[in-house]
Design a protein around this motif. Sequence first.
Motif: not given
Lengths: 127, 234, 240, 396
Positions: B120, B199, B39, B197, B178, B37
């Motif tokens: 991430d 990945n 973000y 929002f 999250v 991931n």
Amino acid sequence: MNKFMAKIVVLIFALVLLSPFVVNAVRGVMGSSATAIDLVLPESGECVKDKEYMRANHMDILKEARVKTVRDGVRIKDYSLKNCQTCHTNRDEFCDRCHNYVGVKPECFECHHFPTSKERKERCEGN
Amino acid sequence: MERRDFLKLGGIVAAAGAVAPASSLLYASKVESKNGNKYGMVIDLTKCDGCGECVSACRTANNVATFPDEKINNHLLRIAHVKSKFPNSQEQAIPLMCMHCDNPPCVHVCPVKASFVRKDGIVLIDKHRCIGCRYCMVACPYKARSFVFKHHEGSSNPEVPKTMHGVVEKCEFCVSRVDHGQLPVCVETCKKGVMSFGNLNDKDSQVSRLITSGRVHRVREDLHLGAKVYYLGL
Amino acid sequence: MLSTCYTFSAYFAIVIFVLGILCKVWKYAITPNPLKISLTPAPTNAAGVILRVILDASLFNSLFKSNKFIWLGGCALHLALLIVVASHIRFFVSPVPELIMLLQTFLQSIGIFIGAIFLAPIGYLFIRRVWVDRIRFVSIFADYFILILLFCIGLSGITMKYFIRPDLVAVKTFIMGLISFSPEPMPTNPIFITHFTLILILLAYFPFSKLIHSVGIFFSPTRNQIDNSREKRHVNPWDR
Amino acid sequence: MKIYFTKIDGKSKGMYALLAVLAIIAATGMYATYAMFAQGHYITGMNNQIPWGLPIAVAIYCIGLSAGSLVLSALSAVFGQKEFKPFARIAVFVAALLLVGSLLSIILDWGRPDRLMLPFLYLNPRSIFSWNGFLYSSYVFICIVYLWAMFTGRDSWIKPMGILAIIWAVGVHSGTGAIFGFINARELYHSPLASPTFVTAALSSGTALMILILVSTFKATGRFLDNRLIIGLAKLLGPFILVVLYFVTVEYVVRLYTPSTSEPTSFVLFGGNLYTYIFWVGLILLGSIIPCIILFNPMTKNSIPWIMFASLLVVIGVFCERLIFVLPGQIFPLNLFPDMEMTSDFMDGVITWYQVSVAEIAQGLGILSIVAILYIVGLKLFAMLPDEARHLDHEL
């Protein structure tokens, strides 16, 4: 130094040396076990480790959990301060009582929310 | 080659060997994600009218230190009104926050590694470790960081810790939300769908589609920081 | 069994400690001073002498004049000792005074360094005793013993604070029980038992060891005499 | 010629009065610091727009003075200027003290000074602050070893220690400059010239401070100080000032020329505000031109009072240079959208004024007073000062 002065000096030293006993005597706890404190433990369930281990080492567990949570994003039940608060609901009778007794000042609740029983009461009355 | 020269050469090689790993510190490092991931956020400015609902939601949800004196009042998210210098040009509302750079200057300058990039890609502050030197505030090109100048109650949301006097706070993409699979508060609050929002490494995610759909920009791309907040229609 | 044993040993050690020191104090206090031997320049009135003794006991002036390096180490050692002992007050008083709490918050971050400052000079003194022929020649068992004892106490203390923690509440309950004559069970943490045993040995040994310098410094005639040999005639006690 | 170092007597009423005054200032400073933590840092002039204020300026100023005095102490041992040997001890001592002062200023500026040990536990090799933590603490250590070598007469140590000390002084001050020079985000900080400027400013301010300290200490203790030694130091001071002036000129000309920085630079240089005065009056006129005129003019360059005056101006001028370095980089709003007008409720697009507060000034003066107290106590405890400082060819 003459004998009289010497006696006074010995007395002063005796007072200094015996001050822990003297302080306790003045506070009127001599001969009683009022010094021992009781913890209010949650009635039900098991903690992540046994009682003796938690008593001595809970700060290490909390610190490790804190690092894992903040830095690695591990948000499991055992690493959650909030999860502690589901069983240990009373800060005054659980956290503060021991910490005040042995003179340790944790900073957890300067930022994390854990209402003291006073706050809890005020909130109940408010509602 | 005489012995003397040989020794000299050896010394130079040894010195170069010692310097090489050190010099690698000065180059930018790539953010690698463990679970794949990464973000990021896309903000569609064509939909934003600058109502400020996201800002007030952010303040409440994150217990942002709020003081009447605007100079010490903290902001994780703010709305800037930007206008070109041409006459009669339209004013544009732009939500600004921490851009969660891949190469964040704040993380580079932090002497205690209190600021760090999570795997991430979210840039976080370990407030248990921050010493309050404010070097990160000086280094951040987006003014995304605020110092808590004084004790504050900040108990508007008991679920989330507040920030104590003497350390620095900033937008953290509502990291605990999250981690629990929720969206950041600002994204959830905005009814107009300005913010999305998700990945960035996932080709099918909304953010990835938005980024490939049109001309996205990032604020101050000239600094090569690899910001992960993208703007549509900037 | 353990608790009973340790409770009795503790009282035994405390009695030896207190009586031993008081006997020493009595002996020091009545020892006659045949001559005025105050180390000049010396103060010429009582207030000055009190100030001088306090300064000497807290800043080690005479050591400073003889050896700056040993003085620095000595200051570090004693200051660290003071801080550590002061933070132990929290085990003897309930509720804990505000000042000690303040010190405690300070120690939570840098306590281990204070411990290191305490241990390093002791280690240096030990190595010096073993290393330097001149000093090894004049050393007897007691000289090594007291250094090893203090080092072990410090080491076990640091171990307890940072690595193998005892249950602090049990520790305080035990100590409060001791000083209020209502014995409580002894904590079973092995490091605590070691620390406590070593402390008891130190207490019992203290009046007969060189550590009695902490009391003796107040009775040192070169420091506590007023330099008034001209103003007031000093008569040798056994010439009276 | 043998130099005899002795302690000062330190029993005069004047000295006790001086110590008492310094102690009061120091206590006020510590109270101000306490207030910052008890009430909050809002009582300083710092805010979210200007996170670094006077304490940082004081800190880097003290580091500069320290590095400069350390280089002076090495003049005799490393550069073969044997006539300056009488000043070697006191210069190292002052260097160590000023660094302690700057460390105090930095640490008391932190929001959480109780986390003092964390920078040593969690190193960040990319952070220049992390490097500086080690540079500063090892620098104090090197100063102490250097002093110890001089006091115990280990002559074979002195030259290597002096060389090490000079390298460290340059490193420490380059590191301090790099704190600002590495900041890419702020155009008025980001500059490869920051470190060299800092090092040269350190040399000029350090020399000037040593002149002031030497003349006043020798005068106050009634010891003989050969005028030619001070004139010799003043001969070094003049070129140092010129080099600083050169670096500052290059820096500001480049910034004026570059479109992205020309607006803030011209605001600082020609805006008619406080910073304009600090720059032109403080740094250029008082700190550089007047001292240069004094130090290069045959009428005044050999007169001790004039040299003292010039040194005082340089010390003030370099402080102005520090202010003009730290503050304008922050008062300008960050340029998020070039060529656009930007407003928000977080002071975007607004020039924020740094209003220095009483608490910060008290803290800064308090720290300088602590340094001064330590200096006087050090002179009393250790044989720092030579009985008399004569020029080498005095007997000839």
